[in-house]
Scaffold this motif. Structure first.
Motif, PDB file in Angstrom:
ATOM      1  N   VAL A   1      -5.621  19.024   1.290  1.00 33.60           N
ATOM      2  CA  VAL A   1      -4.958  17.773   0.922  1.00 33.60           C
ATOM      3  C   VAL A   1      -5.644  16.557   1.546  1.00 33.60           C
ATOM      4  CG1 VAL A   1      -2.799  16.470   1.051  1.00 33.60           C
ATOM      5  CG2 VAL A   1      -2.751  18.913   0.541  1.00 33.60           C
ATOM      6  N   LEU A   2      -5.977  15.622   0.659  1.00 34.46           N
ATOM      7  CA  LEU A   2      -6.510  14.319   1.042  1.00 34.46           C
ATOM      8  C   LEU A   2      -5.342  13.344   1.023  1.00 34.46           C
ATOM      9  CD1 LEU A   2      -8.717  12.064   1.372  1.00 34.46           C
ATOM     10  CD2 LEU A   2      -8.883  12.088  -1.125  1.00 34.46           C
ATOM     11  N   THR A   3      -5.098  12.670   2.140  1.00 35.20           N
ATOM     12  CA  THR A   3      -4.051  11.658   2.236  1.00 35.20           C
ATOM     13  C   THR A   3      -4.728  10.302   2.364  1.00 35.20           C
ATOM     14  OG1 THR A   3      -2.638  13.252   3.376  1.00 35.20           O
ATOM     15  CG2 THR A   3      -2.006  10.933   3.532  1.00 35.20           C
ATOM     16  N   VAL A   4      -4.311   9.375   1.493  1.00 33.99           N
ATOM     17  CA  VAL A   4      -4.979   8.073   1.428  1.00 33.99           C
ATOM     18  C   VAL A   4      -3.950   6.953   1.419  1.00 33.99           C
ATOM     19  CG1 VAL A   4      -6.580   6.648   0.109  1.00 33.99           C
ATOM     20  CG2 VAL A   4      -6.775   9.114   0.005  1.00 33.99           C
ATOM     21  N   GLU A   5      -4.228   5.897   2.182  1.00 36.93           N
ATOM     22  CA  GLU A   5      -3.434   4.665   2.139  1.00 36.93           C
ATOM     23  C   GLU A   5      -4.139   3.728   1.164  1.00 36.93           C
ATOM     24  OE1 GLU A   5      -0.585   3.903   3.789  1.00 36.93           O
ATOM     25  OE2 GLU A   5      -0.528   5.866   4.727  1.00 36.93           O
ATOM     26  N   THR A   6      -3.595   3.584  -0.031  1.00 36.29           N
ATOM     27  CA  THR A   6      -4.223   2.741  -1.041  1.00 36.29           C
ATOM     28  C   THR A   6      -3.208   2.320  -2.084  1.00 36.29           C
ATOM     29  OG1 THR A   6      -6.086   2.542  -2.586  1.00 36.29           O
ATOM     30  CG2 THR A   6      -4.958   4.657  -2.527  1.00 36.29           C
TER      31      THR A   6
ATOM     32  N   MET B   1       0.841  -1.193   0.000  1.00 34.28           N
ATOM     33  CA  MET B   1       0.000   0.000   0.000  1.00 34.28           C
ATOM     34  C   MET B   1       0.875   1.241   0.000  1.00 34.28           C
ATOM     35  SD  MET B   1      -3.531  -0.204   0.953  1.00 34.28           S
ATOM     36  CE  MET B   1      -4.366  -0.634   2.419  1.00 34.28           C
ATOM     37  N   ASP B   2       0.463   2.212  -0.769  1.00 33.81           N
ATOM     38  CA  ASP B   2       1.179   3.476  -0.856  1.00 33.81           C
ATOM     39  C   ASP B   2       0.374   4.569  -0.156  1.00 33.81           C
ATOM     40  OD1 ASP B   2       3.231   2.418  -2.465  1.00 33.81           O
ATOM     41  OD2 ASP B   2       2.018   2.692  -4.261  1.00 33.81           O
ATOM     42  N   THR B   3       1.073   5.623   0.238  1.00 28.95           N
ATOM     43  CA  THR B   3       0.407   6.809   0.744  1.00 28.95           C
ATOM     44  C   THR B   3       0.349   7.802  -0.400  1.00 28.95           C
ATOM     45  OG1 THR B   3       1.238   6.439   2.977  1.00 28.95           O
ATOM     46  CG2 THR B   3       0.483   8.656   2.450  1.00 28.95           C
ATOM     47  N   LEU B   4      -0.865   8.129  -0.825  1.00 28.75           N
ATOM     48  CA  LEU B   4      -1.066   9.056  -1.929  1.00 28.75           C
ATOM     49  C   LEU B   4      -1.682  10.333  -1.395  1.00 28.75           C
ATOM     50  CD1 LEU B   4      -2.619   6.579  -4.519  1.00 28.75           C
ATOM     51  CD2 LEU B   4      -0.219   7.189  -4.247  1.00 28.75           C
ATOM     52  N   LYS B   5      -1.339  11.458  -2.034  1.00 28.36           N
ATOM     53  CA  LYS B   5      -1.885  12.756  -1.635  1.00 28.36           C
ATOM     54  C   LYS B   5      -2.576  13.395  -2.833  1.00 28.36           C
ATOM     55  CE  LYS B   5       1.407  13.646   2.046  1.00 28.36           C
ATOM     56  NZ  LYS B   5       0.576  13.803   3.205  1.00 28.36           N
ATOM     57  N   PHE B   6      -3.721  14.033  -2.541  1.00 26.55           N
ATOM     58  CA  PHE B   6      -4.516  14.668  -3.582  1.00 26.55           C
ATOM     59  C   PHE B   6      -4.914  16.068  -3.161  1.00 26.55           C
ATOM     60  CE2 PHE B   6      -5.185  10.153  -3.829  1.00 26.55           C
ATOM     61  CZ  PHE B   6      -5.212   9.874  -5.188  1.00 26.55           C
ATOM     62  N   LYS B   7      -4.855  17.004  -4.095  1.00 22.44           N
ATOM     63  CA  LYS B   7      -5.413  18.335  -3.886  1.00 22.44           C
ATOM     64  C   LYS B   7      -6.903  18.206  -4.177  1.00 22.44           C
ATOM     65  CE  LYS B   7      -5.351  22.965  -5.822  1.00 22.44           C
ATOM     66  NZ  LYS B   7      -4.826  23.813  -6.886  1.00 22.44           N
ATOM     67  N   THR B   8      -7.744  18.707  -3.254  1.00 19.37           N
ATOM     68  CA  THR B   8      -9.195  18.542  -3.416  1.00 19.37           C
ATOM     69  C   THR B   8      -9.922  19.868  -3.231  1.00 19.37           C
ATOM     70  OG1 THR B   8      -9.727  18.160  -1.089  1.00 19.37           O
ATOM     71  CG2 THR B   8      -8.990  16.247  -2.364  1.00 19.37           C
ATOM     72  N   ASN B   9     -11.226  19.833  -3.444  1.00  7.55           N
ATOM     73  CA  ASN B   9     -12.075  20.978  -3.122  1.00  7.55           C
ATOM     74  C   ASN B   9     -13.004  20.623  -1.951  1.00  7.55           C
ATOM     75  OD1 ASN B   9     -13.655  19.200  -4.651  1.00  7.55           O
ATOM     76  ND2 ASN B   9     -14.748  20.819  -5.718  1.00  7.55           N
TER      77      ASN B   9
ATOM     78  N   ASN C   1      -8.414   4.773   6.546  1.00  7.49           N
ATOM     79  CA  ASN C   1      -7.291   4.790   5.601  1.00  7.49           C
ATOM     80  C   ASN C   1      -7.170   6.104   4.849  1.00  7.49           C
ATOM     81  OD1 ASN C   1      -6.375   2.165   6.120  1.00  7.49           O
ATOM     82  ND2 ASN C   1      -7.935   1.304   4.774  1.00  7.49           N
ATOM     83  N   TRP C   2      -7.875   7.124   5.297  1.00 13.54           N
ATOM     84  CA  TRP C   2      -7.814   8.418   4.621  1.00 13.54           C
ATOM     85  C   TRP C   2      -8.098   9.537   5.611  1.00 13.54           C
ATOM     86  CZ3 TRP C   2     -12.156  11.511   4.585  1.00 13.54           C
ATOM     87  CH2 TRP C   2     -13.353  10.899   4.958  1.00 13.54           C
ATOM     88  N   GLN C   3      -7.650  10.746   5.235  1.00  8.07           N
ATOM     89  CA  GLN C   3      -7.953  11.950   6.016  1.00  8.07           C
ATOM     90  C   GLN C   3      -7.793  13.167   5.125  1.00  8.07           C
ATOM     91  OE1 GLN C   3      -5.203  11.989   9.273  1.00  8.07           O
ATOM     92  NE2 GLN C   3      -3.583  12.917   8.083  1.00  8.07           N
ATOM     93  N   VAL C   4      -8.529  14.232   5.443  1.00  9.24           N
ATOM     94  CA  VAL C   4      -8.461  15.480   4.691  1.00  9.24           C
ATOM     95  C   VAL C   4      -7.971  16.564   5.633  1.00  9.24           C
ATOM     96  CG1 VAL C   4      -9.732  17.211   3.374  1.00  9.24           C
ATOM     97  CG2 VAL C   4     -10.397  14.811   3.224  1.00  9.24           C
ATOM     98  N   ASP C   5      -6.960  17.313   5.191  1.00 10.73           N
ATOM     99  CA  ASP C   5      -6.451  18.453   5.956  1.00 10.73           C
ATOM    100  C   ASP C   5      -7.133  19.710   5.423  1.00 10.73           C
ATOM    101  OD1 ASP C   5      -5.112  20.446   7.262  1.00 10.73           O
ATOM    102  OD2 ASP C   5      -3.108  19.811   6.645  1.00 10.73           O
ATOM    103  N   THR C   6      -8.239  20.111   6.056  1.00  8.45           N
ATOM    104  CA  THR C   6      -8.979  21.279   5.575  1.00  8.45           C
ATOM    105  C   THR C   6      -8.277  22.594   5.923  1.00  8.45           C
ATOM    106  OG1 THR C   6     -10.352  21.263   7.569  1.00  8.45           O
ATOM    107  CG2 THR C   6     -11.231  20.143   5.614  1.00  8.45           C
ATOM    108  N   LEU C   7      -7.257  22.541   6.763  1.00  5.46           N
ATOM    109  CA  LEU C   7      -6.500  23.752   7.095  1.00  5.46           C
ATOM    110  C   LEU C   7      -5.438  24.061   6.046  1.00  5.46           C
ATOM    111  CD1 LEU C   7      -6.066  23.226  10.940  1.00  5.46           C
ATOM    112  CD2 LEU C   7      -7.800  24.559   9.739  1.00  5.46           C
ATOM    113  N   ASP C   8      -5.025  23.071   5.288  1.00  2.00           N
ATOM    114  CA  ASP C   8      -4.060  23.257   4.212  1.00  2.00           C
ATOM    115  C   ASP C   8      -4.762  23.982   3.058  1.00  2.00           C
ATOM    116  OD1 ASP C   8      -2.674  22.581   1.636  1.00  2.00           O
ATOM    117  OD2 ASP C   8      -1.333  21.505   2.987  1.00  2.00           O
ATOM    118  N   PRO C   9      -4.120  24.992   2.466  1.00  2.00           N
ATOM    119  CA  PRO C   9      -4.756  25.716   1.346  1.00  2.00           C
ATOM    120  C   PRO C   9      -5.141  24.805   0.173  1.00  2.00           C
ATOM    121  CG  PRO C   9      -2.759  26.838   2.055  1.00  2.00           C
ATOM    122  CD  PRO C   9      -2.827  25.552   2.818  1.00  2.00           C
ATOM    123  N   LYS C  10      -4.437  23.689   0.008  1.00  2.00           N
ATOM    124  CA  LYS C  10      -4.743  22.759  -1.078  1.00  2.00           C
ATOM    125  C   LYS C  10      -5.783  21.716  -0.678  1.00  2.00           C
ATOM    126  CE  LYS C  10      -0.294  23.134  -3.367  1.00  2.00           C
ATOM    127  NZ  LYS C  10       0.908  22.441  -3.777  1.00  2.00           N
TER     128      LYS C  10
END
Length: 68
Positions: free
Chosen positions: A42-47, A1-9, A31-40
């Protein structure tokens, strides 16, 4: 499993509540979390695959762009 990061809305707790069932089904609860304080927002996912995450986010009505 990899840790992937995504810029989201995904901007707030309400948005997170909307995507939760989709992401839990796609990658599993905890297996996931969203950092709503980050300007981007960022959704971090273990997948193992980015495509599954993007499809789940889009199904929920949001956008995700993988970060390098």
């Amino acid at each position: 499993m990899d840790t992937l990061k995504f810029k989201t809305n995904i901007k707030c707790g309400g948005c997170i509540a909307t995507v939760t069932p989709f992401l839990n089904e796609a990658v599993g609860e905890g297996n996931w979390q969203v950092d709503t304080l980050d300007p981007k927002k960022v959704l971090t996912v273990e997948t193992s695959t980015a495509e599954v995450v993007k499809q789940a986010i889009e199904k929920a009505g949001y956008k995700a762009e993988q970060l390098n």
